[in-house]
Design a protein around this motif. Structure first.
Motif, PDB file in Angstrom:
ATOM      1  N   ALA A  24       0.686  -1.497   0.018  1.00 10.12           N
ATOM      2  CA  ALA A  24      -0.426   0.362  -0.006  1.00 10.12           C
ATOM      3  C   ALA A  24       1.133   0.933  -0.217  1.00 10.12           C
ATOM      4  N   GLU A  25       1.807   1.166   1.316  1.00  7.31           N
ATOM      5  CA  GLU A  25       2.701   2.203   0.213  1.00  7.31           C
ATOM      6  C   GLU A  25       3.653   2.734  -0.711  1.00  7.31           C
ATOM      7  N   LEU A  26       3.524   1.399  -1.107  1.00  2.84           N
ATOM      8  CA  LEU A  26       4.799   1.593  -2.115  1.00  2.84           C
ATOM      9  C   LEU A  26       3.607   2.103  -3.562  1.00  2.84           C
ATOM     10  N   ALA A  27       2.272   1.604  -3.614  1.00  2.00           N
ATOM     11  CA  ALA A  27       1.310   1.839  -4.142  1.00  2.00           C
ATOM     12  C   ALA A  27       0.730   4.082  -4.463  1.00  2.00           C
ATOM     13  N   GLU A  28       1.045   4.113  -2.658  1.00  2.00           N
ATOM     14  CA  GLU A  28       1.142   5.518  -2.652  1.00  2.00           C
ATOM     15  C   GLU A  28       2.176   6.549  -3.330  1.00  2.00           C
ATOM     16  N   MET A  80      -6.306  -2.828   1.352  1.00  2.00           N
ATOM     17  CA  MET A  80      -5.597  -1.219   0.429  1.00  2.00           C
ATOM     18  C   MET A  80      -6.868   0.105  -0.299  1.00  2.00           C
ATOM     19  N   THR A  81      -7.834   0.242   0.625  1.00  2.00           N
ATOM     20  CA  THR A  81      -9.166   0.624   0.877  1.00  2.00           C
ATOM     21  C   THR A  81      -8.264   2.832   0.672  1.00  2.00           C
ATOM     22  N   GLY A  82      -8.425   3.389   0.207  1.00  2.00           N
ATOM     23  CA  GLY A  82      -7.955   4.934   0.005  1.00  2.00           C
ATOM     24  C   GLY A  82      -6.349   4.858   0.164  1.00  2.00           C
ATOM     25  N   TYR A  99       1.813 -19.832 -10.419  1.00  2.00           N
ATOM     26  CA  TYR A  99       0.693 -19.290 -10.974  1.00  2.00           C
ATOM     27  C   TYR A  99       1.364 -17.655 -10.840  1.00  2.00           C
ATOM     28  N   ILE A 100       2.114 -17.097  -9.560  1.00  2.00           N
ATOM     29  CA  ILE A 100       2.570 -15.684  -9.603  1.00  2.00           C
ATOM     30  C   ILE A 100       3.227 -15.490 -10.738  1.00  2.00           C
ATOM     31  N   VAL A 101       4.320 -16.427 -10.932  1.00  2.00           N
ATOM     32  CA  VAL A 101       5.374 -16.364 -11.997  1.00  2.00           C
ATOM     33  C   VAL A 101       5.086 -15.761 -13.547  1.00  2.00           C
ATOM     34  N   GLN A 102       3.697 -17.019 -13.028  1.00  2.00           N
ATOM     35  CA  GLN A 102       2.713 -16.379 -14.558  1.00  2.00           C
ATOM     36  C   GLN A 102       2.515 -14.667 -15.525  1.00  2.00           C
ATOM     37  N   GLN A 103       1.512 -14.437 -13.447  1.00  2.00           N
ATOM     38  CA  GLN A 103       1.230 -13.379 -13.616  1.00  2.00           C
ATOM     39  C   GLN A 103       1.611 -12.321 -13.237  1.00  2.00           C
ATOM     40  N   ALA A 104       2.817 -12.383 -13.020  1.00  2.00           N
ATOM     41  CA  ALA A 104       3.979 -11.137 -12.643  1.00  2.00           C
ATOM     42  C   ALA A 104       4.498 -10.812 -13.926  1.00  2.00           C
ATOM     43  N   ARG A 105       3.950 -10.957 -15.029  1.00  2.00           N
ATOM     44  CA  ARG A 105       4.418 -10.062 -15.959  1.00  2.00           C
ATOM     45  C   ARG A 105       3.361  -8.971 -16.216  1.00  2.00           C
ATOM     46  N   ALA A 106       2.622  -8.960 -15.098  1.00  2.00           N
ATOM     47  CA  ALA A 106       1.777  -7.622 -15.595  1.00  2.00           C
ATOM     48  C   ALA A 106       1.731  -6.383 -14.793  1.00  2.00           C
ATOM     49  N   ALA A 107       3.136  -6.998 -13.785  1.00  2.00           N
ATOM     50  CA  ALA A 107       3.298  -6.151 -12.790  1.00  2.00           C
ATOM     51  C   ALA A 107       4.979  -5.461 -12.711  1.00  2.00           C
ATOM     52  N   ASP A 108       5.507  -4.379 -12.290  1.00  2.00           N
ATOM     53  CA  ASP A 108       6.766  -3.355 -12.105  1.00  2.00           C
ATOM     54  C   ASP A 108       7.759  -4.680 -11.024  1.00  2.00           C
ATOM     55  N   ILE A 109       6.732  -4.945  -9.833  1.00  2.00           N
ATOM     56  CA  ILE A 109       7.310  -5.085  -8.733  1.00  2.00           C
ATOM     57  C   ILE A 109       6.652  -5.930  -8.147  1.00  2.00           C
ATOM     58  N   VAL A 110       7.086  -7.129  -7.560  1.00  2.00           N
ATOM     59  CA  VAL A 110       6.454  -8.230  -6.446  1.00  2.00           C
ATOM     60  C   VAL A 110       7.082  -7.725  -5.183  1.00  2.00           C
ATOM     61  N   VAL A 111       5.770  -7.692  -4.499  1.00  2.00           N
ATOM     62  CA  VAL A 111       5.860  -7.277  -2.721  1.00  2.00           C
ATOM     63  C   VAL A 111       5.537  -8.733  -2.338  1.00  2.00           C
ATOM     64  N   ASN A 146       7.912  -8.994  10.398  1.00  2.00           N
ATOM     65  CA  ASN A 146       7.808  -8.172  11.623  1.00  2.00           C
ATOM     66  C   ASN A 146       8.064  -6.625  11.426  1.00  2.00           C
ATOM     67  N   VAL A 147       7.794  -6.514   9.927  1.00  2.00           N
ATOM     68  CA  VAL A 147       9.179  -5.130   8.759  1.00  2.00           C
ATOM     69  C   VAL A 147       7.291  -5.043   8.399  1.00  2.00           C
ATOM     70  N   CYS A 148       6.980  -3.792   8.618  1.00  2.00           N
ATOM     71  CA  CYS A 148       5.836  -3.311   7.969  1.00  2.00           C
ATOM     72  C   CYS A 148       4.952  -1.858   7.589  1.00  2.00           C
ATOM     73  N   ARG A 149       6.765  -1.359   7.126  1.00  2.00           N
ATOM     74  CA  ARG A 149       7.115  -0.375   6.851  1.00  2.00           C
ATOM     75  C   ARG A 149       7.673  -0.094   6.051  1.00  2.00           C
ATOM     76  N   ILE A 150       7.782   0.977   5.067  1.00  2.00           N
ATOM     77  CA  ILE A 150       8.966   0.392   3.934  1.00  2.00           C
ATOM     78  C   ILE A 150      10.585   2.246   4.645  1.00  2.00           C
ATOM     79  N   ASP A 151      11.010   1.837   4.870  1.00  2.00           N
ATOM     80  CA  ASP A 151      12.573   3.008   5.472  1.00  2.00           C
ATOM     81  C   ASP A 151      12.620   3.154   4.719  1.00  2.00           C
ATOM     82  N   LEU A 152      13.157   3.739   4.260  1.00  2.00           N
ATOM     83  CA  LEU A 152      14.215   4.731   3.289  1.00  2.00           C
ATOM     84  C   LEU A 152      14.902   5.605   3.765  1.00  2.00           C
ATOM     85  N   SER A 153      14.852   5.816   4.905  1.00  2.00           N
ATOM     86  CA  SER A 153      15.817   6.485   5.502  1.00  2.00           C
ATOM     87  C   SER A 153      17.235   6.062   5.210  1.00  2.00           C
TER      88      SER A 153
END
Length: 278
Positions: A24-28, A80-82, A99-111, A146-153
């Motif tokens: 969700a954070e990546l999408a934002e 993902m709401t909001g 299945y994920i490998v096949q469908q990943a053609r639609a994505a730029d990055i997979v989490v 246990n890591v629930c946020r992207i730390d880009l510091s």
């Protein structure tokens, strides 16, 4: 370059909250479309039975999978709401990694979620990140439970002059542009290797290349050789890295599995996210 579509792979038998939060954070951050994906398949014992018992177990198993897929879709949509204006959900009764490998053609990055040290992943309930990174053809952001946020510091680039590392750093450019501090480190594996001077020259080139993409980075080549995983972990701790960027499986996956290696270590460590490409 950006991540216009983020895909997040949900597991049947593991918590999904942190990977959903990071997706969700990546999408934002990148104003991305979000695709949630999950799959599961009946486990093999069902196929070795016959008659009414086998039929009953198969019907019950399929009903359980369909119910769980419905629950995962609801969890995905609620999380993902909001966070994005465009959501998609994809699911199937199929082997998850395939299945994920096949469908990943639609994505730029997979989490996806991290592996669990010492435990084998059930291939019928969850995608093993080691399987995904070998075949997916997309960068993989591996999220510990246990890591629930992207730390880009601070972001650490674990550099090695091979195709996998070159691909990973290109794929990571959108994240590196948003990082406050970027450190590029190469560990010389042995005294008989190409040597510290050559490593310093390579790291200098990478730092200069990043500057051409408006990313300020510093380079480091420790004097000590060997024990690459431990040294990367120590440096990541010293610089406060929230993400380690690395090329995956520069050596054979079997050799890393038997002897241990950087990729396997990054897939199983629980302190920070790992951004892997191959």
């Amino acid at each position: 370059m950006t991540y216009s579509t983020v895909m997040v792979a949900l597991a049947f038998d593991q918590p999904n909250a942190c990977r959903l939060s990071i997706a969700a954070e990546l999408a934002e951050r990148f104003e991305s479309r979000l695709i949630g994906i999950a799959a599961s398949e009946l486990s093999p014992p069902v196929y070795y039975m016959s008659g009414s018992q086998a039929e009953r177990l198969m019907v019950e198993g399929l009903a359980t999978i369909k119910q769980r897929l419905s629950e995962l879709e609801a969890e995905f949509r609620q999380a993902m709401t909001g966070h994005t204006r465009e959501l998609q959900w994809r699911s199937a009764i199929e082997q998850p990694s395939r299945y994920i490998v096949q469908q990943a053609r639609a994505a730029d990055i997979v989490v996806c979620g991290a592996g669990v040290s010492g435990l084998l992943t059930d291939p019928f309930a969850s995608a093993d990140p080691a399987d995904l990174v070998m075949e997916i053809g997309r960068p993989l952001l591996v999220v510990p439970p246990n890591v629930c946020r992207i730390d880009l510091s601070s972001v650490l680039v674990a550099w090695k002059d091979n195709p996998e590392a070159r691909r990973a750093i290109v794929d990571a450019l959108p994240l590196l542009r948003q990082a406050s501090h970027v450190t590029v480190v190469e560990i010389v594996e042995s005294e008989e290797d190409h040597g510290r001077a050559a490593a310093l020259a390579g790291v200098h080139d990478v730092v200069d290349w990043l500057s051409r993409h408006h990313i300020h980075a510093i380079g480091e080549v420790p004097e000590h050789t060997g024990d690459v995983s431990r040294q990367i972990t120590d440096i990541a701790r010293q610089v406060g890295a929230g993400i380690v960027v690395a090329g995956a499986y520069g050596r054979s996956r079997f050799r890393e599995w038997i002897l241990g290696g950087v990729t396997q270590h990054l897939l199983e460590q629980t302190s920070r996210c790992a951004f892997l490409a191959r």
